[in-house]
Design an enzyme around this catalytic site. Structure first.
Site, short mmCIF file in Angstrom:
data_model
loop_
_atom_site.label_atom_id
_atom_site.label_comp_id
_atom_site.label_asym_id
_atom_site.label_seq_id
_atom_site.Cartn_x
_atom_site.Cartn_y
_atom_site.Cartn_z
N LEU A 19 1.00 -0.96 -0.02
CA LEU A 19 0.20 -0.07 0.16
C LEU A 19 0.91 1.22 -0.01
O LEU A 19 1.94 1.29 0.63
CB LEU A 19 -0.79 0.06 1.26
N GLY B 133 3.07 -6.11 7.69
CA GLY B 133 3.02 -4.83 7.55
C GLY B 133 1.85 -4.63 6.44
O GLY B 133 0.82 -5.00 6.48
N ASP B 134 2.04 -3.78 5.34
CA ASP B 134 1.25 -3.57 4.35
C ASP B 134 1.33 -4.39 2.84
O ASP B 134 1.02 -4.03 2.08
CB ASP B 134 1.06 -2.25 3.81
N GLU B 135 2.31 -5.39 3.35
CA GLU B 135 2.43 -6.38 1.96
C GLU B 135 1.64 -7.56 1.96
O GLU B 135 1.43 -8.26 2.80
CB GLU B 135 3.89 -6.65 2.14
#
Length: 272
Positions: free
Chosen positions: A171, A212-214
């Protein structure tokens, strides 16, 4: 203590055991049954008592709704196991969804004792632990370990004329959301992103959160790389739509990388 007192003491201990206990003679007649067994299956104590045959007991359990098997086949299986002198340990699921562990111990005389233990809570706890080992706690998506397993399996099962795509997403400006609105909003954003990703893929595809955002999507099977490009476009359109999170409207974008098997690599490390 007198014999009568010892018998009463034994009966009290037996009826307060956390497991159901049954003892049969060589003819398959109940010699002993504790209260826990009767309560486990909602049985009638006037039927399940010394002298009751195995067949009548199993028929009563079926009538009570706690057994879906054929009565005679169930009885024949038990007698066969006892005749072979086998210690049998097995689990079965009742019609109301409980998991019962059964342990049978034959006697040299031809009779046997059997213990019924409700292990539903233990089984659910073990299933939860196994699930958590392979899933992200926040989003419920498969985690890095599960992703690796599914990707390896997908590569092994890919047909000669099929391709497989790996889409790697992160993101844009997620750190900014965390810094300005706080981690609780960031967590809600990740959960919402996971929900939108689920709506973009097929049942044969896999979505995983690496942390995380992965996120990673395994798209399989495909025949042309353009199918991966089309999925990436659908995902981006879904992600850039505003998120309403606790009175905040959050807008983010996503960067997506694509690798296609076998064009871009033949093993999971290379594709990732």
């Amino acid at each position: 203590k007198t014999l009568e007192e010892r018998v009463l003491l034994l009966e009290e201990a037996l009826n307060n055991m956390p497991v159901g206990v049954l003892m049969f003679d060589a003819d398959g007649k109940i010699q002993l049954c504790n209260g826990r067994y009767i309560s486990m299956y909602g049985l009638d104590a006037s039927i399940v008592k010394p002298g009751c045959s195995l067949h009548d007991l199993i028929r009563h359990r079926k009538d009570a709704g706690y057994l879906i098997a054929d009565v005679q086949l169930w009885c024949d299986r038990i007698f066969d196991e006892v005749r072979r002198g086998e210690n049998v340990s097995d689990n079965f699921v009742t019609s109301d969804g409980r998991t019962i562990h059964i342990a049978t111990q034959p006697f040299a005389s031809g009779g046997w004792v059997v213990i019924h233990e409700d292990i539903t809570k233990q089984t659910k706890a073990e299933a939860h632990i196994a699930h958590m080992a392979l899933h992200d706690a926040l989003t419920g998506l498969p985690n890095r370990v599960a992703l690796r397993e599914r990707l390896e399996q997908g590569l092994r099962s890919a047909a000669a004329d099929q391709k497989l795509a790996v889409l790697f997403l992160d993101l844009d400006n997620f750190k900014g959301v965390n810094d300005t609105l706080g981690h609780p909003i960031g967590d809600k954003l990740l959960i919402s992103v996971a929900d939108r990703l689920r709506a973009c893929v097929r049942e044969t595809d896999t979505i995983a959160r690496l942390g995380g955002d992965e996120f990673v999507v395994i798209q399989k099977p495909i025949t042309q790389p353009s199918e991966a490009s089309a999925l990436a476009q659908r995902i981006r359109e879904a992600i850039i739509a505003p998120f309403d999170l606790q009175d905040h409207q959050v807008v983010v974008d996503t960067s997506i990388g694509i690798a296609v098997y076998p064009d871009d690599g033949a093993d999971s490390d290379l594709l990732l």
